[in-house]
Design a protein around this motif. Structure first.
Motif, PDB file in Angstrom:
ATOM      1  N   ASP A 142       0.817  -1.216   0.000  1.00  0.00           N
ATOM      2  CA  ASP A 142       0.000   0.000   0.000  1.00  0.00           C
ATOM      3  C   ASP A 142       0.847   1.261   0.000  1.00  0.00           C
ATOM      4  OD1 ASP A 142      -2.450  -1.218  -0.149  1.00  0.00           O
ATOM      5  OD2 ASP A 142      -2.948  -1.020   1.979  1.00  0.00           O
ATOM      6  N   VAL A 143       2.074   1.179   0.527  1.00  0.00           N
ATOM      7  CA  VAL A 143       2.938   2.366   0.530  1.00  0.00           C
ATOM      8  C   VAL A 143       3.875   2.387  -0.669  1.00  0.00           C
ATOM      9  CG1 VAL A 143       2.844   2.525   3.040  1.00  0.00           C
ATOM     10  CG2 VAL A 143       4.761   1.335   1.951  1.00  0.00           C
ATOM     11  N   GLY A 144       3.719   1.410  -1.572  1.00  0.00           N
ATOM     12  CA  GLY A 144       4.468   1.449  -2.817  1.00  0.00           C
ATOM     13  C   GLY A 144       5.695   0.563  -2.883  1.00  0.00           C
ATOM     14  N   ILE A 145       5.863  -0.325  -1.918  1.00  0.00           N
ATOM     15  CA  ILE A 145       7.002  -1.246  -1.948  1.00  0.00           C
ATOM     16  C   ILE A 145       6.549  -2.562  -2.556  1.00  0.00           C
ATOM     17  CG2 ILE A 145       8.697  -2.526  -0.573  1.00  0.00           C
ATOM     18  CD1 ILE A 145       8.522  -0.306   1.512  1.00  0.00           C
ATOM     19  N   PRO A 146       7.105  -2.976  -3.697  1.00  0.00           N
ATOM     20  CA  PRO A 146       6.693  -4.228  -4.328  1.00  0.00           C
ATOM     21  C   PRO A 146       7.105  -5.435  -3.478  1.00  0.00           C
ATOM     22  CG  PRO A 146       7.818  -2.800  -5.898  1.00  0.00           C
ATOM     23  CD  PRO A 146       8.070  -2.232  -4.543  1.00  0.00           C
ATOM     24  N   VAL A 147       6.197  -6.418  -3.383  1.00  0.00           N
ATOM     25  CA  VAL A 147       6.440  -7.624  -2.594  1.00  0.00           C
ATOM     26  C   VAL A 147       6.267  -8.869  -3.460  1.00  0.00           C
ATOM     27  CG1 VAL A 147       5.653  -9.042  -0.654  1.00  0.00           C
ATOM     28  CG2 VAL A 147       5.693  -6.549  -0.431  1.00  0.00           C
ATOM     29  N   MET A 148       7.272  -9.729  -3.429  1.00  0.00           N
ATOM     30  CA  MET A 148       7.185 -11.056  -4.023  1.00  0.00           C
ATOM     31  C   MET A 148       6.870 -12.042  -2.909  1.00  0.00           C
ATOM     32  SD  MET A 148      10.169 -13.201  -6.088  1.00  0.00           S
ATOM     33  CE  MET A 148      10.010 -12.266  -7.613  1.00  0.00           C
ATOM     34  N   GLY A 149       5.879 -12.916  -3.122  1.00  0.00           N
ATOM     35  CA  GLY A 149       5.523 -13.911  -2.122  1.00  0.00           C
ATOM     36  C   GLY A 149       6.308 -15.198  -2.301  1.00  0.00           C
ATOM     37  N   HIS A 150       6.095 -16.129  -1.364  1.00  0.00           N
ATOM     38  CA  HIS A 150       6.826 -17.404  -1.401  1.00  0.00           C
ATOM     39  C   HIS A 150       5.995 -18.440  -0.662  1.00  0.00           C
ATOM     40  CE1 HIS A 150      11.013 -19.497  -0.981  1.00  0.00           C
ATOM     41  NE2 HIS A 150      10.039 -20.395  -0.977  1.00  0.00           N
ATOM     42  N   LEU A 151       5.544 -19.469  -1.396  1.00  0.00           N
ATOM     43  CA  LEU A 151       4.694 -20.514  -0.836  1.00  0.00           C
ATOM     44  C   LEU A 151       5.295 -21.890  -1.088  1.00  0.00           C
ATOM     45  CD1 LEU A 151       1.154 -19.250  -1.980  1.00  0.00           C
ATOM     46  CD2 LEU A 151       2.118 -19.126   0.336  1.00  0.00           C
ATOM     47  N   GLY A 152       4.760 -22.879  -0.399  1.00  0.00           N
ATOM     48  CA  GLY A 152       5.243 -24.252  -0.530  1.00  0.00           C
ATOM     49  C   GLY A 152       6.204 -24.542   0.594  1.00  0.00           C
ATOM     50  N   LEU A 153       7.377 -25.051   0.250  1.00  0.00           N
ATOM     51  CA  LEU A 153       8.435 -25.208   1.242  1.00  0.00           C
ATOM     52  C   LEU A 153       9.011 -23.829   1.522  1.00  0.00           C
ATOM     53  CD1 LEU A 153      10.318 -26.969   2.953  1.00  0.00           C
ATOM     54  CD2 LEU A 153      11.840 -27.104   0.977  1.00  0.00           C
ATOM     55  N   ILE A 154       8.823 -23.349   2.733  1.00  0.00           N
ATOM     56  CA  ILE A 154       9.355 -22.035   3.102  1.00  0.00           C
ATOM     57  C   ILE A 154      10.464 -22.259   4.133  1.00  0.00           C
ATOM     58  CG2 ILE A 154       7.408 -20.605   2.448  1.00  0.00           C
ATOM     59  CD1 ILE A 154       6.253 -20.836   5.180  1.00  0.00           C
ATOM     60  N   PRO A 155      11.723 -22.070   3.709  1.00  0.00           N
ATOM     61  CA  PRO A 155      12.868 -22.446   4.540  1.00  0.00           C
ATOM     62  C   PRO A 155      12.911 -21.796   5.913  1.00  0.00           C
ATOM     63  CG  PRO A 155      13.567 -22.121   2.277  1.00  0.00           C
ATOM     64  CD  PRO A 155      12.129 -21.670   2.346  1.00  0.00           C
ATOM     65  N   GLN A 156      12.333 -20.594   6.063  1.00  0.00           N
ATOM     66  CA  GLN A 156      12.351 -19.953   7.371  1.00  0.00           C
ATOM     67  C   GLN A 156      11.469 -20.680   8.390  1.00  0.00           C
ATOM     68  OE1 GLN A 156      11.590 -15.729   7.125  1.00  0.00           O
ATOM     69  NE2 GLN A 156      13.143 -15.426   5.534  1.00  0.00           N
ATOM     70  N   SER A 157      10.623 -21.585   7.908  1.00  0.00           N
ATOM     71  CA  SER A 157       9.767 -22.381   8.802  1.00  0.00           C
ATOM     72  C   SER A 157      10.217 -23.832   8.868  1.00  0.00           C
ATOM     73  CB  SER A 157       8.310 -22.307   8.326  1.00  0.00           C
ATOM     74  OG  SER A 157       7.821 -20.993   8.367  1.00  0.00           O
ATOM     75  N   ILE A 158      11.493 -24.091   8.585  1.00  0.00           N
ATOM     76  CA  ILE A 158      11.969 -25.466   8.498  1.00  0.00           C
ATOM     77  C   ILE A 158      11.810 -26.217   9.815  1.00  0.00           C
ATOM     78  CG2 ILE A 158      14.354 -24.809   9.010  1.00  0.00           C
ATOM     79  CD1 ILE A 158      13.034 -27.685   6.771  1.00  0.00           C
ATOM     80  N   TYR A 159      11.942 -25.534  10.952  1.00  0.00           N
ATOM     81  CA  TYR A 159      11.787 -26.230  12.227  1.00  0.00           C
ATOM     82  C   TYR A 159      10.333 -26.599  12.488  1.00  0.00           C
ATOM     83  CZ  TYR A 159      16.641 -25.143  13.254  1.00  0.00           C
ATOM     84  OH  TYR A 159      18.006 -25.068  13.206  1.00  0.00           O
ATOM     85  N   LYS A 160       9.419 -25.838  11.918  1.00  0.00           N
ATOM     86  CA  LYS A 160       7.998 -26.188  12.005  1.00  0.00           C
ATOM     87  C   LYS A 160       7.701 -27.395  11.128  1.00  0.00           C
ATOM     88  CE  LYS A 160       3.411 -24.438  10.732  1.00  0.00           C
ATOM     89  NZ  LYS A 160       2.664 -23.283  10.180  1.00  0.00           N
ATOM     90  N   PHE A 161       8.214 -27.398   9.908  1.00  0.00           N
ATOM     91  CA  PHE A 161       7.976 -28.515   8.984  1.00  0.00           C
ATOM     92  C   PHE A 161       8.730 -29.770   9.404  1.00  0.00           C
ATOM     93  CE2 PHE A 161       7.285 -25.250   5.370  1.00  0.00           C
ATOM     94  CZ  PHE A 161       5.945 -25.140   5.710  1.00  0.00           C
ATOM     95  N   GLY A 162       9.942 -29.592   9.894  1.00  0.00           N
ATOM     96  CA  GLY A 162      10.732 -30.731  10.352  1.00  0.00           C
ATOM     97  C   GLY A 162      11.522 -31.441   9.276  1.00  0.00           C
ATOM     98  N   SER A 163      11.372 -31.018   8.012  1.00  0.00           N
ATOM     99  CA  SER A 163      12.130 -31.638   6.930  1.00  0.00           C
ATOM    100  C   SER A 163      12.024 -30.760   5.692  1.00  0.00           C
ATOM    101  CB  SER A 163      11.600 -33.037   6.609  1.00  0.00           C
ATOM    102  OG  SER A 163      10.404 -32.969   5.855  1.00  0.00           O
ATOM    103  N   TYR A 164      12.818 -31.119   4.678  1.00  0.00           N
ATOM    104  CA  TYR A 164      12.791 -30.401   3.400  1.00  0.00           C
ATOM    105  C   TYR A 164      12.016 -31.196   2.342  1.00  0.00           C
ATOM    106  CZ  TYR A 164      16.253 -27.086   5.169  1.00  0.00           C
ATOM    107  OH  TYR A 164      16.901 -26.112   5.897  1.00  0.00           O
ATOM    108  N   LYS A 165      11.090 -32.022   2.789  1.00  0.00           N
ATOM    109  CA  LYS A 165      10.312 -32.834   1.862  1.00  0.00           C
ATOM    110  C   LYS A 165       9.331 -31.971   1.059  1.00  0.00           C
ATOM    111  CE  LYS A 165      10.448 -37.126   4.573  1.00  0.00           C
ATOM    112  NZ  LYS A 165       9.631 -38.153   5.294  1.00  0.00           N
TER     113      LYS A 165
END
Length: 277
Positions: A142-165
């Motif tokens: 909304d303030v004009g900064i472009p954002v790219m999203g990231h879905l699926g395996l999200i490495p910053q949540s690797i401890y939540k997922f518990g694996s890179y499957k």
């Protein structure tokens, strides 16, 4: 693409990526963390350079992406932006927002995104996550900064997922991912990275949204592809997932070159007369 032809092309923007999707033109994206590599990638015609938090792994030697800080990301970003500016200035430069730089609140995320944009001349930031970050994405865009999203395996949540499957194999998670993609589009994201999900799901997501999808381990139906530069150049030999295609074996090339240098120094053949003043 040679340097001369690349110079004739305009800087890649969010609008250009949208047009590429509409026209069926595939988008190329690679990571970079330094000036020299960024110069080469821009000259070679890469559309998007991602200053990835994967620098935590391949540059700093950490086991995950979590330890890298926002100031360290800005340091790498400055070097990459200077590298692009030194060549054709064509490639779009996107910066990963690191772990805990956007999760606490939308306001803090906005401050940190602004800090990244103000302290180097990058084009956009990238944020991992689905529904839980939708409000944050909207606040930032909304303030004009472009954002790219990231879905699926999200490495910053690797401890939540518990694996890179592979993620989203089950119907419920697949439905959630498709819903999150649409929510992120509505919130203003200009593109989505889809990491390590079934190819048919990535194809469905790509067909369901108007913004480009960039795949990594997500099949060929995505609007573009991204790889970590160290993986595709064969520098990270201990990590070789199925989705990586190695275009070189630089680990061996560099090892052999350094070994010859060491031998020459020890043998007294370097420097020679032609290399001395």
């Amino acid at each position: 693409m040679n340097k001369q032809s690349a110079q004739k092309l305009p800087h890649v923007t969010t609008r250009r990526l949208h047009d590429m999707k509409s026209e069926g033109e595939k988008i190329s994206m690679l990571t970079a963390y330094d000036y020299t590599t960024a110069r080469i990638l821009d000259r070679a015609g890469v559309d998007v350079i991602l200053v990835g938090d994967s620098a935590s792994n391949v540059f700093a030697g950490h086991n995950t992406t979590l330890p890298i800080t926002i100031d360290q990301m800005i340091y790498h970003a400055r070097a990459v932006v200077r590298g692009v500016q030194a060549e054709t200035s064509r490639a779009m430069v996107v910066i990963d927002m690191p772990f805990m730089s956007y999760q606490l609140s939308s306001e803090e995320a906005l401050r940190n995104a602004g800090k990244i944009m103000k302290e180097n001349e990058c084009d956009a930031v990238k944020i991992e996550g689905g529904n839980v970050i939708v409000d944050t994405v909207k606040r930032i865009t909304d303030v004009g900064i472009p954002v790219m999203g990231h879905l699926g395996l999200i490495p910053q949540s690797i401890y939540k997922f518990g694996s890179y499957k592979v993620r989203a194999r089950e119907e419920q998670e697949a439905e959630e991912l498709l819903r999150d993609a649409k929510l992120l589009e509505e919130a203003g994201a200009f593109a989505l990275v889809l990491e390590k999900i079934p190819a048919d799901l990535a194809a469905e997501v790509t067909a369901s949204i108007s913004i480009p999808t960039i795949g990594i381990g997500a099949g060929g139906a995505c609007d573009g592809q991204v790889l970590v530069i160290n993986d595709m150049l064969g520098l990270s030999t201990e990590f070789h997932p199925r989705f990586v295609r190695r275009y070189a074996e630089l680990d061996r090339v560099i090892f052999d070159a350094v070994s010859r240098y060491v031998d020459d120094v020890r043998g007294g053949t370097f420097p020679g007369e032609d290399e001395s003043y």
